[in-house]
Enzyme design. Structure first.
Site, PDB file in Angstrom:
ATOM      1  N   LYS A 172     -86.877   4.624 -10.204  1.00 57.37           N
ATOM      2  CA  LYS A 172     -86.838   3.373  -9.449  1.00 57.37           C
ATOM      3  C   LYS A 172     -88.178   2.638  -9.547  1.00 57.37           C
ATOM      4  O   LYS A 172     -88.231   1.445  -9.891  1.00 57.37           O
ATOM      5  CB  LYS A 172     -86.511   3.642  -7.981  1.00 57.37           C
ATOM      6  CG  LYS A 172     -86.355   2.370  -7.158  1.00 57.37           C
ATOM      7  CD  LYS A 172     -86.403   2.670  -5.666  1.00 57.37           C
ATOM      8  CE  LYS A 172     -87.846   2.782  -5.208  1.00 57.37           C
ATOM      9  NZ  LYS A 172     -87.977   2.823  -3.729  1.00 57.37           N
ATOM     10  N   ASP A 175     -82.493   1.072  -5.232  1.00 57.75           N
ATOM     11  CA  ASP A 175     -83.060   1.464  -3.944  1.00 57.75           C
ATOM     12  C   ASP A 175     -81.918   1.629  -2.934  1.00 57.75           C
ATOM     13  O   ASP A 175     -80.735   1.575  -3.291  1.00 57.75           O
ATOM     14  CB  ASP A 175     -84.089   0.436  -3.466  1.00 57.75           C
ATOM     15  CG  ASP A 175     -83.447  -0.870  -3.032  1.00 57.75           C
ATOM     16  OD1 ASP A 175     -82.246  -1.103  -3.358  1.00 57.75           O
ATOM     17  OD2 ASP A 175     -84.123  -1.675  -2.369  1.00 57.75           O
TER      18      ASP A 175
END
Length: 421
Positions: A289, A307
């Site tokens: 991420k 996320d």
């Protein structure tokens, strides 16, 4: 009627046969037929004896030469006609009775006690059109089941729920339409972390775990003012860094990560943030991420940022049922061109933070409600839903202290600095 003809020698009957006998149940009509038959046989024998021609193979009698043969033929024909006339009324009655029987069979369905009623059959005939209509409406009912429609409050359009057996092509079209709609709603979407270079972005992204971007943006100015480069942060005192990072939560673990990250950049990459995924994920505290945030926003290389907001929304929209970030990344990435991945992430995250909240989404104020399978999970009343909107959509300050100009032009308000109330 077939008449047996004997040879011209005489009226001899072959051995083994019996002469017909009169039965007790004979009727006058049958007796008349027998008399006609006997008379015709006698006349034919008489003609045969005189050498007159008999009936040909086709069954048509040749004209007799003698007067006796003519008289016999005339009397036989007269008798036959009279018998036919007598039998005709009985046949006519039988023919009239036959249609009635057929009609009774057709109109009288069997009842429970074995009887047949005309009324029942008539009712059944009247019900036949209804049954036919029901059969015709069956496909429509099946189609309605496939595409369920959720009821919306008065004044709002009904929202169609995507069918369970939605094809991949239909899913791609719906997903891309959602992204286009979000792009019109959030043309100013951007990463909501303040940064000026890749180093600041990677540190801020690591610090954003388990806290808000607003809190990170309020904390990093003091951190970067004291430690502007990887080399500076690598040599920093851990206790001093912990004190700066305290507002972000989990400050000890985060201090260890950013100091370790800075040392790796200094020692392995010459103090520069690498621009490759495989290098970024080797750094302390950096996962896929964080790596995609850096690649997409600092280097312009497409990446999907999975996320908590992204995960929640793509499952609500039925883009995927996966729960693992890497599986979600792969599934969603297959629905869009690679060039759209970075902005797609911003659109989805912006929408999740402003309208499609985790606990109480503002469904009544959602611009993509007609495309959302989860419509109705949150507040559907438009007035009440508008009160749930956040940041610029609700007239509140955003998360960045220094947002881009496009955000400000759209009515966005900068976030206040730490401790500014």
């Amino acid at each position: 009627m077939v008449v047996r003809r004997d040879s011209a020698v005489g009226e001899q009957v072959p051995d083994g046969t019996k002469e017909p006998t009169k039965t007790a149940g004979s009727t006058p009509a049958k007796e008349a037929v027998k008399k006609v038959t006997a008379t015709k046989t006698a006349s034919e024998k008489a003609v045969s004896k005189k050498g007159a021609p008999v009936e040909d193979v086709s069954g048509k009698a040749a004209p007799a030469r003698s007067a006796t043969g003519k008289k016999a033929a005339s009397s036989a024909a007269a008798a036959k006609k009279s018998v036919s006339k007598k039998a005709a009324p009985a046949k006519a009655v039988a023919k009239k009775a036959a249609p009635a029987k057929v009609a009774a069979k057709r109109t009288a369905p069997a009842s429970s006690d074995g009887t047949k009623t005309t009324a029942t059959k008539t009712a059944a005939k009247k019900g036949a059109p209804a049954k036919a209509a029901a059969k015709k409406s069956a496909p429509a009912k099946a189609a309605a089941k496939k595409t369920a429609v959720k009821k919306a409050p008065p004044g709002q359009p009904s929202v169609a729920e995507p069918p369970r057996d939605e094809s991949h092509t239909a899913l791609v079209r719906r997903a891309r339409r959602i992204n286009r709609e979000l792009a019109e709603v959030y043309p100013y979407a951007h990463p909501e972390l303040d940064f000026q270079n890749p180093f600041q972005l990677i540190v801020a992204t690591v610090l954003s775990a388990q806290t808000t971007d607003l809190r990170v943006n309020q904390t990093t100015p003091a951190l970067f003012a004291k430690y502007p480069t990887p080399e500076d942060l690598a040599e920093a005192n851990a206790e001093e860094v912990e004190e700066i990072l305290r507002p972000t939560g989990f400050f000890r673990a985060k201090t260890k990560s950013v100091i370790g990250l800075s040392k790796a950049l200094r020692d392995d990459f010459g103090g520069e943030v690498p621009g490759r995924l495989e290098d970024l994920v080797k750094l302390p505290g950096v996962g896929r991420k964080t790596a995609f945030v850096v690649l997409g926003n600092a280097f312009g290389r497409p990446g999907i940022t999975v996320d908590t907001h992204f995960q929640r929304l793509v499952r609500r929209w039925k883009w995927t049922e996966r729960t693992e970030p890497d599986k979600i990344e792969a599934a969603v990435g297959a629905l869009f061109p690679k060039s759209e991945w970075t902005m797609l992430s911003h659109h989805v995250i912006f929408h999740g933070r402003r309208i499609c909240h985790a606990r109480k989404p503002a469904c009544g104020a959602c611009p993509i409600a007609p495309l959302c399978p989860a419509y109705g999970e949150g507040e559907t009343d438009p007035e009440k839903a508008r009160k749930l909107l956040k940041y610029e959509k609700g007239g509140f300050p955003g998360q960045r202290l220094n947002p881009p100009q496009s955000y400000l032009d759209a009515g966005g308000i900068p976030a206040p600095p730490l401790g500014a109330g």
